[in-house]
Design a protein around this motif. Structure first.
Motif, PDB file in Angstrom:
ATOM      1  N   GLY A 138      26.093  43.579  52.190  1.00  0.00           N
ATOM      2  CA  GLY A 138      26.777  42.535  51.621  1.00  0.00           C
ATOM      3  C   GLY A 138      27.933  42.239  52.744  1.00  0.00           C
ATOM      4  N   LEU A 139      28.637  41.189  53.044  1.00  0.00           N
ATOM      5  CA  LEU A 139      29.405  41.104  53.856  1.00  0.00           C
ATOM      6  C   LEU A 139      30.982  41.531  53.691  1.00  0.00           C
ATOM      7  CD1 LEU A 139      29.283  36.993  53.892  1.00  0.00           C
ATOM      8  CD2 LEU A 139      28.175  38.042  55.891  1.00  0.00           C
ATOM      9  N   VAL A 140      31.062  41.938  55.256  1.00  0.00           N
ATOM     10  CA  VAL A 140      32.193  42.462  55.349  1.00  0.00           C
ATOM     11  C   VAL A 140      33.582  41.805  56.035  1.00  0.00           C
ATOM     12  CG1 VAL A 140      31.927  45.027  54.410  1.00  0.00           C
ATOM     13  CG2 VAL A 140      31.836  45.028  56.542  1.00  0.00           C
ATOM     14  N   SER A 141      34.902  42.410  55.970  1.00  0.00           N
ATOM     15  CA  SER A 141      35.528  41.457  56.909  1.00  0.00           C
ATOM     16  C   SER A 141      36.627  42.329  57.334  1.00  0.00           C
ATOM     17  CB  SER A 141      35.870  40.683  56.796  1.00  0.00           C
ATOM     18  OG  SER A 141      36.798  39.442  57.306  1.00  0.00           O
ATOM     19  N   VAL A 206      38.193  42.261  52.572  1.00  0.00           N
ATOM     20  CA  VAL A 206      37.361  43.140  53.241  1.00  0.00           C
ATOM     21  C   VAL A 206      36.620  43.452  52.388  1.00  0.00           C
ATOM     22  CG1 VAL A 206      37.705  45.514  53.575  1.00  0.00           C
ATOM     23  CG2 VAL A 206      40.021  44.149  53.322  1.00  0.00           C
ATOM     24  N   SER A 207      35.898  43.867  52.007  1.00  0.00           N
ATOM     25  CA  SER A 207      35.003  43.830  50.736  1.00  0.00           C
ATOM     26  C   SER A 207      34.610  43.586  49.334  1.00  0.00           C
ATOM     27  CB  SER A 207      34.318  45.178  51.133  1.00  0.00           C
ATOM     28  OG  SER A 207      32.859  45.223  50.459  1.00  0.00           O
ATOM     29  N   ALA A 208      33.055  43.257  48.880  1.00  0.00           N
ATOM     30  CA  ALA A 208      33.140  42.361  47.640  1.00  0.00           C
ATOM     31  C   ALA A 208      33.071  44.074  46.819  1.00  0.00           C
ATOM     32  CB  ALA A 208      32.023  41.646  47.143  1.00  0.00           C
ATOM     33  N   THR A 209      33.051  45.645  47.737  1.00  0.00           N
ATOM     34  CA  THR A 209      32.599  46.426  47.016  1.00  0.00           C
ATOM     35  C   THR A 209      33.632  47.319  47.627  1.00  0.00           C
ATOM     36  OG1 THR A 209      31.017  47.159  48.501  1.00  0.00           O
ATOM     37  CG2 THR A 209      30.845  46.008  46.110  1.00  0.00           C
ATOM     38  N   ARG A 210      33.609  47.791  48.828  1.00  0.00           N
ATOM     39  CA  ARG A 210      34.276  48.466  49.528  1.00  0.00           C
ATOM     40  C   ARG A 210      34.195  48.082  51.425  1.00  0.00           C
ATOM     41  NH1 ARG A 210      31.447  52.670  52.545  1.00  0.00           N
ATOM     42  NH2 ARG A 210      29.864  53.364  51.160  1.00  0.00           N
ATOM     43  N   TYR A 211      34.922  48.749  52.352  1.00  0.00           N
ATOM     44  CA  TYR A 211      34.501  48.338  53.734  1.00  0.00           C
ATOM     45  C   TYR A 211      33.745  48.887  54.110  1.00  0.00           C
ATOM     46  CZ  TYR A 211      35.695  47.713  58.606  1.00  0.00           C
ATOM     47  OH  TYR A 211      35.307  47.127  59.927  1.00  0.00           O
ATOM     48  N   VAL A 212      32.152  48.815  54.682  1.00  0.00           N
ATOM     49  CA  VAL A 212      31.438  49.028  56.085  1.00  0.00           C
ATOM     50  C   VAL A 212      31.550  49.762  57.163  1.00  0.00           C
ATOM     51  CG1 VAL A 212      29.095  49.821  55.545  1.00  0.00           C
ATOM     52  CG2 VAL A 212      30.629  49.020  54.062  1.00  0.00           C
ATOM     53  N   SER A 213      31.683  50.490  57.412  1.00  0.00           N
ATOM     54  CA  SER A 213      31.875  50.131  58.788  1.00  0.00           C
ATOM     55  C   SER A 213      30.222  50.251  60.043  1.00  0.00           C
ATOM     56  CB  SER A 213      32.450  51.544  59.439  1.00  0.00           C
ATOM     57  OG  SER A 213      31.186  52.747  59.228  1.00  0.00           O
ATOM     58  N   MET A 250      33.283  51.607  45.272  1.00  0.00           N
ATOM     59  CA  MET A 250      33.201  50.092  45.817  1.00  0.00           C
ATOM     60  C   MET A 250      33.871  48.939  44.178  1.00  0.00           C
ATOM     61  SD  MET A 250      29.362  51.556  45.747  1.00  0.00           S
ATOM     62  CE  MET A 250      29.057  49.970  46.389  1.00  0.00           C
ATOM     63  N   SER A 251      34.714  49.381  42.949  1.00  0.00           N
ATOM     64  CA  SER A 251      35.162  48.114  42.549  1.00  0.00           C
ATOM     65  C   SER A 251      35.568  47.210  43.062  1.00  0.00           C
ATOM     66  CB  SER A 251      35.992  48.688  41.289  1.00  0.00           C
ATOM     67  OG  SER A 251      37.578  49.370  41.866  1.00  0.00           O
ATOM     68  N   GLY A 252      36.236  47.215  44.299  1.00  0.00           N
ATOM     69  CA  GLY A 252      37.025  45.985  44.456  1.00  0.00           C
ATOM     70  C   GLY A 252      38.441  45.883  44.065  1.00  0.00           C
ATOM     71  N   GLU A 253      38.838  46.968  43.410  1.00  0.00           N
ATOM     72  CA  GLU A 253      40.105  46.534  42.769  1.00  0.00           C
ATOM     73  C   GLU A 253      40.418  45.995  43.866  1.00  0.00           C
ATOM     74  OE1 GLU A 253      41.713  49.411  40.748  1.00  0.00           O
ATOM     75  OE2 GLU A 253      42.191  51.021  42.771  1.00  0.00           O
ATOM     76  N   ASP A 254      41.285  46.423  45.240  1.00  0.00           N
ATOM     77  CA  ASP A 254      42.235  46.551  45.975  1.00  0.00           C
ATOM     78  C   ASP A 254      41.779  45.519  46.768  1.00  0.00           C
ATOM     79  OD1 ASP A 254      40.242  47.782  47.560  1.00  0.00           O
ATOM     80  OD2 ASP A 254      41.058  49.475  47.835  1.00  0.00           O
ATOM     81  N   GLU A 255      41.083  43.948  46.140  1.00  0.00           N
ATOM     82  CA  GLU A 255      41.065  43.037  47.095  1.00  0.00           C
ATOM     83  C   GLU A 255      41.614  41.758  46.697  1.00  0.00           C
ATOM     84  OE1 GLU A 255      38.202  42.449  49.760  1.00  0.00           O
ATOM     85  OE2 GLU A 255      39.323  40.486  49.435  1.00  0.00           O
ATOM     86  N   VAL A 256      41.773  41.427  47.964  1.00  0.00           N
ATOM     87  CA  VAL A 256      42.629  39.945  47.890  1.00  0.00           C
ATOM     88  C   VAL A 256      42.242  38.797  47.783  1.00  0.00           C
ATOM     89  CG1 VAL A 256      44.935  41.018  48.866  1.00  0.00           C
ATOM     90  CG2 VAL A 256      42.797  39.498  50.275  1.00  0.00           C
ATOM     91  N   HIS A 257      40.411  38.425  47.827  1.00  0.00           N
ATOM     92  CA  HIS A 257      39.977  37.453  46.794  1.00  0.00           C
ATOM     93  C   HIS A 257      38.490  38.247  47.263  1.00  0.00           C
ATOM     94  CE1 HIS A 257      38.465  33.407  47.273  1.00  0.00           C
ATOM     95  NE2 HIS A 257      39.374  33.545  47.681  1.00  0.00           N
ATOM     96  N   PRO A 258      38.532  38.370  45.806  1.00  0.00           N
ATOM     97  CA  PRO A 258      36.947  39.446  45.307  1.00  0.00           C
ATOM     98  C   PRO A 258      36.533  38.310  45.712  1.00  0.00           C
ATOM     99  CG  PRO A 258      38.648  39.650  43.601  1.00  0.00           C
ATOM    100  CD  PRO A 258      39.350  38.078  44.200  1.00  0.00           C
TER     101      PRO A 258
END
Lengths: 328, 328
Positions: A138-141, A206-213, A250-258
């Motif tokens: 998916g999309l990471v940023s 950043v990511s709907a799950t976690r950051y991926v490099s 991968m829960s995305g709990e620390d994502e500001v914009h899920p």
């Protein structure tokens, strides 16, 4: 799962889906290359039209509009231009090379006039389409820093997301948790009323799950391709699945914009290609004053930018009479 | 309108829109050709899966689902296959020829098992993308006759639409009005509760405005192209606009399914390409019994077809773990 009796046709279907995806990617790249000169021409034309982009965003679809708070609407009146690029598609004489990158990667660039909220004139957010080693794609940023003046419409959310990302980068551990900035971010997210979140918090996505490099993704894509090649020869191959502990990451709990990835896609795949349509809608809205039953109740940017009745009418006559129920 | 001062950039925008449309058509054709072998493969696989198409329609998006009455749902349990073709795109060695036809034209073909409603085994509806001499363009179709057994779920609507079309064709006047069958059709439409209209009334769809013949469309396209060529050289050219009396003809008041063109597009552009996704959703629904808060309340085809718990689980493991919020 390996021991369960899975009928072969489900595997065939799954393999087929990935082949459809390949065609979609090829088509996306082809369309991008063919449309590029037209978008360049459009930029040139709309730069001469007052408030083109503010009016487009005023008419933007609900999936964008719902993230625009009254504060944000104020800022959008200062939007000078929008640009969307699929920056991993190679342009020019070398043409498309399948290995070069993913056509689903997007860069969204906003240019602003002077405004009372921040001193940046350009805000650009890049989204990379990446694959993780545990099977997600998916999309990471990366969070974009905004230099706020007095008021921060995100109420600290964006700064917090930025601080967490920077500290993780410095530590070389993108899953790092529990440090002060991370705790602060979690607290802000928890206390935040999602419906009142500023559009500008999206710059912290950043990511709907976690950051991926990029490195992890390159490796995962390589392995993915190997599995696909085996599958298309009829071999049965297991796919990676996330470990229990990775699932928590991968829960995305620390994502500001899920839903930041979806918002990016709506801007890239709807607002951007249909900008002229949305602009025309704003002209029509203005002429049709019986607009009060509009249950979207968009914020009236036209009033905000102090625009009077347009001096001239759009010529809707280039063989496109307004359709009764246009959809797209 | 000719005398009004229209700024040049509005004309430029309108011309640009038609150039974007051209790219869209080219891409649509290209995608069709590239995907065709994959769709053929998919047909082969899904023909081995019990109730594949009934389960897809059970999960179909709201824009389809809202047209499926309980009666219709019963009929859809007998759906053996669906096929969507863009029949004006030339396939095979001769490849794409821009003049050959419009990639937006669609044929939708349903194949049914024996059922208690009608004796047809195949229902195919064709939609031609055509341009009228008064500036409209869109999908037109011809009513498809269904041989009802005892119950007609459309309550006479489809037969009436078919009768009107046949009489107009015989008279050589597709705008003919006021004859007995036409009066009957208007009466049926008026007394009809739109929300209870059967999906099968859609087979009577003709046009959102009025019927346009192949000849009229060919001529209108020719003139359209000439105007566009002049415009791209910077000339200012008037487009045709419907006369007052034509506007009345274009009201679509005698249309049994005013949104029939959109329904065709949703089937062709969403249900058809995303059929595997919808099918997988039905498998997941079945496993996830906490599904009661689904506010779409779809009719449970799985119950209707008497399907028990699937013996095997779909393998979601071909590198596509279920996405949390998959869209499109």
């Amino acid at each position: 799962m390996a021991d369960e009796q899975v009928p072969v046709h489900y595997e065939d279907l799954a393999l087929l889906e990935t082949q459809f995806d390949e065609v979609d990617r090829e088509i996306l790249a082809k369309q991008y290359v063919l449309s590029a000169p037209l978008y360049a021409k459009r930029q040139e034309i709309v730069s001469k039209i007052d408030n083109f982009w503010p009016l487009v965003f005023e008419q933007s679809p609900p999936d964008v509009d719902r993230y625009i708070t009254p504060n944000d609407a104020n800022i959008f009146t200062k939007l000078k231009s929008l640009d969307v690029k699929r920056f991993e598609i190679p342009m020019g004489p070398e043409k498309i090379d399948g290995e070069a990158g993913d056509p689903r990667s997007i860069a969204i660039r906003f240019e602003f006039e002077d405004n009372e909220y921040f001193s940046n004139t350009v805000l650009e957010k890049k989204f990379w389409y990446r694959r993780s080693n545990d099977g997600w794609s998916g999309l990471v940023s990366e969070p974009v820093k905004i230099d706020w003046k007095e008021k921060d419409p995100t109420e600290g959310l964006l700064d917090a997301a930025h601080a967490v990302f920077e500290e993780r980068k410095k530590a070389g551990d993108m899953k790092k948790k529990g440090f002060a900035a991370h705790k602060k971010l979690l607290k802000l997210i928890e206390s935040n009323n999602v419906d009142n979140t500023s559009f500008f918090a999206w710059f912290g996505y950043v990511s709907a799950t976690r950051y991926v490099s990029a490195e992890e993704s390159a490796q995962a894509n390589k392995e993915y391709k190997e599995r696909q090649d085996k599958r298309s020869k009829g071999e049965r191959v297991e796919s990676p699945e996330p470990e229990e502990e990775d699932m928590a990451d991968m829960s995305g709990e620390d994502e500001v914009h899920p839903e930041g990835d979806e918002l990016a896609q709506v801007i890239a795949e709807d607002v951007w290609p249909n900008a002229i349509k949305y602009f025309n809608m704003s002209e029509m809205d203005f002429e049709d004053m019986s607009d009060e039953d509009d249950d979207n109740a968009p914020i009236d940017l036209r009033a905000l930018v102090g625009k009077g009745k347009p001096k001239t009418k759009p010529s809707n006559d280039a063989d496109e009479p307004p359709k009764k129920k246009q959809k797209k």
